[in-house]
Design an enzyme around this catalytic site. Structure first.
Site, PDB file in Angstrom:
ATOM      1  N   CYS A 167     -91.078  -8.646   8.522  1.00 47.84           N
ATOM      2  CA  CYS A 167     -92.190  -8.843   9.164  1.00 47.84           C
ATOM      3  C   CYS A 167     -92.055  -9.226  10.726  1.00 47.84           C
ATOM      4  CB  CYS A 167     -92.691 -10.620   8.675  1.00 47.84           C
ATOM      5  SG  CYS A 167     -93.081 -10.245   6.794  1.00 47.84           S
ATOM      6  N   HIS A 174     -95.289 -13.168  13.714  1.00 53.75           N
ATOM      7  CA  HIS A 174     -94.605 -14.081  12.668  1.00 53.75           C
ATOM      8  C   HIS A 174     -94.760 -15.610  13.195  1.00 53.75           C
ATOM      9  CE1 HIS A 174     -92.389 -14.366   8.890  1.00 53.75           C
ATOM     10  NE2 HIS A 174     -91.744 -15.481   9.765  1.00 53.75           N
TER      11      HIS A 174
END
Length: 509
Positions: free
Chosen positions: A71, A125
């Protein structure tokens, strides 16, 4: 001054808005991807009518690849247009402004050009990985929806209508907020007073897979099949393996008392494999539904004719293929992800390209589509350059989807057991996807004050021939028949992304 304002009004009115849609851990198992670029097959076909409809009026990038299948590194690369070896982001936690440079992000660039930029959900993120959603990128306070189901500690949960009514799912709340935001920004956007860049980052189909139970009706358990290659690639070096033992943190998996979870060639029991795959499919359909709610509101507000819609998933996800689960590898199912761009007036009839593209290309593409100043290619050392790109604008594909913009797509992943590439010695897996092959070299890597790739210290190599082995089941790196091909691919991989452009492209300054 009034005459000047009137003169500039048509230009202001022409400025396109951007609806920036994101999904987490989404494989490109969408109906629009059916064909030679479809990832490892799933049965039954996933039901994604919203994304399939969007693809029919978009530039559909059927072979788009992430910079790293995790991510934070993937999102950082897309949102800054800098690859991991420039941002120095290889894991969850570190923030690119601290370890890479004070890079201008995609939403920040639109903000600098007069846009109202509003973010919600998982775009960057969250947390320390982005300094809490990179505040400088946004004009408005950031929104996060609560997750009322994380305390259940289950890998998946089909939520009843009764519980959903009492405790709305996180991504439902996110779509609700996106609709309210679109209603708020619509008047000034339609009058030409201020265009918007609204980013909506959905959390699913990231684990845990929580979804309304009705979406499971699409996928009767008796119709679900296990992956066709529930085994590690023949000849795979152990350095290429991701140990997914952290799945045992979920109560439903831990309660089974299974041994060796995450080891090479470990397989879950048959029924559990089918249940996990069905839960992922159901989550895909759930997110497709929530995306649809947001896009319909854009239409209802009369904004569709002047709003670019981009959609992407931050990386793929392995559902047992190669007996792997999660994403943290260099395989095709991890690095290949969905990306599409709708540009009103240009892509309305749908444009499909099978040219190789990369997620670092989206930033310069959206800038050009919105007619913002061109973003120049980064120099070799761009740590102190705030705005530049390590990708290419994909707008030439709108004119001709057969245009070759690059001859390879590059990704990387550090081995999780051989140190931290940010601070010390490690082993880095560099992988390259060409038209016919995936080639990977695992080499020694040194981080810290100086970041050095030691190409002369090879740990292992992988070579998968997609012309005969599209599922990457047989590593041909040590096959003498492929010796010359491997030599060529190795030279191309080590030469890097700048050299993977068509003859005549100038990418360094």
């Amino acid at each position: 001054m009034q005459w000047l304002a009137l003169l500039l009004l048509p230009a202001v009115l022409a400025r396109k808005n951007v609806l920036f849609l994101v999904s987490d851990d989404m494989r490109p198992n969408l109906g629009a991807y059916l064909g030679p670029d479809f990832p490892s097959p799933v049965y039954p076909t996933m039901q994604t009518p919203t994304l399939d409809a969007l693809a029919k009026r978009s530039l559909l990038l059927k072979r788009a690849y992430v910079s790293q299948a995790l991510c934070n590194p993937s999102r950082t690369a897309l949102l800054t247009s800098r690859r991991p070896d420039t941002s120095h982001i290889y894991s969850i936690g570190p923030y690119f402004r601290k370890y890479g440079g004070n890079f201008t992000t995609l939403p920040e660039y639109f903000k600098q050009n007069g846009y109202r930029t509003i973010g919600m959900g998982k775009v960057f993120h969250p947390g320390s990985s982005s300094g809490n959603d990179d505040p400088v990128s946004w004009t408005d306070p950031y929104f996060h929806a609560p997750n009322n189901y994380v305390i259940d500690h289950l890998s998946w949960e089909a939520v009843s209508e009764e519980r959903e009514a009492q405790q709305p799912l996180q991504d439902t709340l996110l779509a609700d907020n996106a609709i309210k935001v679109l209603q708020d920004v619509a008047p000034k956007a339609k009058s030409g007073e201020q265009p918007f860049f609204v980013a909506v980052g959905f959390h699913r189909p990231h684990l845990p897979w929580n979804f309304p139970a009705r979406f499971m009706d699409y996928y009767p358990l008796e119709n679900i099949r296990p992956p066709p290659n529930y085994f590690a690639p023949v000849g795979m070096p152990t350095v290429a393996w991701h140990n997914f033992s952290k799945l045992v943190r979920f109560k439903d998996i831990k309660s089974l008392g299974l041994k060796d979870i995450g080891n090479i060639n470990f397989t879950f029991p048959h029924n559990l494999t089918l249940e996990l795959r069905r839960a992922y499919y159901s989550c895909m359909s759930f997110i497709d539904y929530e995306l649809g709610r947001v896009i319909v509101e854009l239409d209802n507000l009369g904004l569709s004719d002047n709003t670019i819609i981009s959609f992407w998933g931050d990386h793929g996800w392995q559902l047992g293929e190669h007996s792997e689960w999660q994403k943290q590898t260099n395989f095709e199912d991890a690095t290949h992800a969905p990306m599409m761009i709708h540009i009103p007036g240009l892509t309305d009839q749908g444009i499909v390209t099978e040219q190789l593209t990369e997620f670092v290309d989206l930033f310069p593409t959206l800038a050009e589509a919105a007619e913002l100043p061109k973003i120049e290619t980064c120099p070799e050392n761009s740590q102190n350059v705030t705005l530049c790109t390590e990708g290419l604008s994909l707008m030439p594909l709108v004119k001709n989807p057969n245009t070759t913009l690059k001859t390879a797509a590059f990704s990387q992943y550090p081995n999780e057991n051989d140190g931290d590439p940010l601070t010390g010695k490690a082993v880095m897996g560099y992988t390259m996807r060409t038209d016919s092959y995936r080639y990977t070299e695992w080499v020694k890597f040194t981080g810290g004050k100086k970041f050095v790739t030691h190409w002369n210290k090879l740990v292992a190599a992988e070579l998968y021939d997609h012309t005969v082995d599209p599922q990457e089941n047989y590593n041909q790196a040590l096959n003498a028949t492929y010796a010359n091909i491997r030599k060529e691919l190795s030279a191309k991989l080590q030469a890097g992304w700048r050299k993977a452009m068509p003859v005549g492209e100038t990418l360094s300054h």
